[in-house]
Write a protein that holds these residues in place. Structure first.
Motif, PDB file in Angstrom:
ATOM      1  N   GLN A  32       0.827  -1.203   0.000  1.00 50.06           N
ATOM      2  CA  GLN A  32       0.000   0.000   0.000  1.00 50.06           C
ATOM      3  C   GLN A  32       0.860   1.252   0.000  1.00 50.06           C
ATOM      4  O   GLN A  32       0.608   2.203  -0.745  1.00 50.06           O
ATOM      5  CB  GLN A  32      -0.936  -0.022   1.212  1.00 50.06           C
ATOM      6  N   THR A  46      -7.284   2.270   4.047  1.00 51.47           N
ATOM      7  CA  THR A  46      -8.619   2.250   4.616  1.00 51.47           C
ATOM      8  C   THR A  46      -8.516   2.301   6.138  1.00 51.47           C
ATOM      9  O   THR A  46      -7.435   2.121   6.704  1.00 51.47           O
ATOM     10  CB  THR A  46      -9.351   0.969   4.204  1.00 51.47           C
ATOM     11  N   GLN A  49      -7.169  -0.950   7.509  1.00 55.81           N
ATOM     12  CA  GLN A  49      -5.742  -1.070   7.201  1.00 55.81           C
ATOM     13  C   GLN A  49      -4.901  -0.206   8.130  1.00 55.81           C
ATOM     14  O   GLN A  49      -3.884  -0.658   8.651  1.00 55.81           O
ATOM     15  CB  GLN A  49      -5.487  -0.663   5.746  1.00 55.81           C
ATOM     16  N   SER A 305     -17.381   9.002   6.082  1.00 54.40           N
ATOM     17  CA  SER A 305     -16.921   7.680   5.633  1.00 54.40           C
ATOM     18  C   SER A 305     -15.781   7.762   4.631  1.00 54.40           C
ATOM     19  O   SER A 305     -15.029   6.810   4.445  1.00 54.40           O
ATOM     20  CB  SER A 305     -18.080   6.892   5.024  1.00 54.40           C
ATOM     21  N   SER A 306     -15.638   8.900   3.972  1.00 53.23           N
ATOM     22  CA  SER A 306     -14.557   9.043   2.991  1.00 53.23           C
ATOM     23  C   SER A 306     -14.440  10.495   2.577  1.00 53.23           C
ATOM     24  O   SER A 306     -15.282  11.322   2.949  1.00 53.23           O
ATOM     25  CB  SER A 306     -14.829   8.169   1.751  1.00 53.23           C
TER      26      SER A 306
END
Length: 306
Positions: A32, A46, A49, A305-306
């Motif tokens: 990543q 994420t 992660q 959420s993002s």
């Protein structure tokens, strides 16, 4: 060897390097991060992660990075965090304009503590510099105190001598180079807070910085109950205001419900100001020396959420 040269070498060889292996999450972390460096992604990973990366870094008790004696372990292991006081009047990533440096604490399985500075409940976490996304800056890491050094009262960006306390000048300048020597110094300082020395870990020391940091971590582990209930302290060089998009910020964090509200605000504020989403991670600090820190990503606790 200067750390900039180390990093350039690592970047050049990033197609074949291996992250120090301590848990099954390592390969995911390495891929990543290398992908982020190659593509120029500003912020990566994420929520689950990131929680896994932090857990991995916490348990990674190495003595140097990638076998290089001039690369101290804090460049690739442990969790460097800054506790902050929640406020809508300033952005959490901006240093106090009146400060001479910026204070962080360092969590690792051999560098535990049970509370945050000033009883704060939230803050933010920096990537280890060897695994930061491409394009992020690296504020210089100056000195490390096995227990809080009361650095706001010290000169030399917080790394110098506390006013009027000769025994608090930098450890190496006093001939204190090992954990055993530090513990003698520690046991002779009844007040401790602000009276103890800090270890110089500047880049210019090369292998000396690695040795100093390793001995400081050993010293923290030998400090007994006072060291466990008094967080350690890194001092970083102060950066300019409004650099949120280029600072190597990995996550915001909270330790309880009070801190969660602050972390949620900071998560929204960071995305609004920089366009970068970072997770809010719950950190459970140990209340006994036998316990370990837990890092959790809880979807329901995210403000966005993002």
């Amino acid at each position: 060897m200067n750390r900039l040269w180390i990093w350039l070498t690592v970047f050049t060889l990033s197609g074949c390097v291996r992250h120090e292996v301590v848990t099954p999450t390592v390969a995911v972390h390495q891929e990543q991060q290398i992908g982020a460096q190659a593509s120029g992604i500003r912020g990566a990973g994420t929520g689950p992660q990131i929680a896994a990366y932090l857990t991995e870094a916490y348990h990674n008790k190495i003595n140097m990075c990638r076998g290089n004696p001039s690369a101290p372990a804090f460049l690739c292991s442990g969790v460097m965090l800054r506790a902050t006081q929640h406020s809508t009047q300033f952005h959490f990533w901006n240093p106090n304009p009146s400060s001479t440096g910026v204070s962080f604490s360092y969590l690792r399985a051999d560098a535990k503590f049970s509370k945050l500075v000033f009883g704060y409940n939230n803050g933010f976490i920096l990537y280890p510099y060897f695994f930061k996304p491409y394009g992020k800056i690296e504020p210089e890491i100056l000195c490390f105190f096995p227990v809080d050094g009361a650095t706001n009262a010290r000169p030399d960006q917080g790394c110098g001598q506390s006013p009027g306390i000769a025994a608090s000048r930098p450890c190496q300048s006093q001939g204190i180079n090992t954990a055993a020597q530090y513990m003698t110094h520690y046991n002779q300082s009844p007040g401790k807070y602000g009276s103890l020395c800090g270890f110089n870990v500047r880049d210019s020391l090369n292998q000396g910085a690695t040795t100093a940091f390793n001995e400081a971590i050993k010293a923290q582990g030998q400090g007994g109950s006072f060291a466990f209930v008094t967080q350690n302290e890194f001092r970083l060089a102060k950066w300019a205001q409004n650099l949120g998009a280029t600072l190597p910020i990995e996550a915001v964090f909270y330790v309880n419900d009070t801190g969660k509200a602050g972390a949620q605000y900071d998560q929204r504020d960071f995305k609004g100001q920089t366009g970068i989403w970072i997770p809010a991670i719950k950190i459970t600090l140990p209340q006994t020396t036998a316990a370990d820190v837990r890092f959790e990503f809880i979807p329901a606790d995210q403000a966005i959420s993002s």
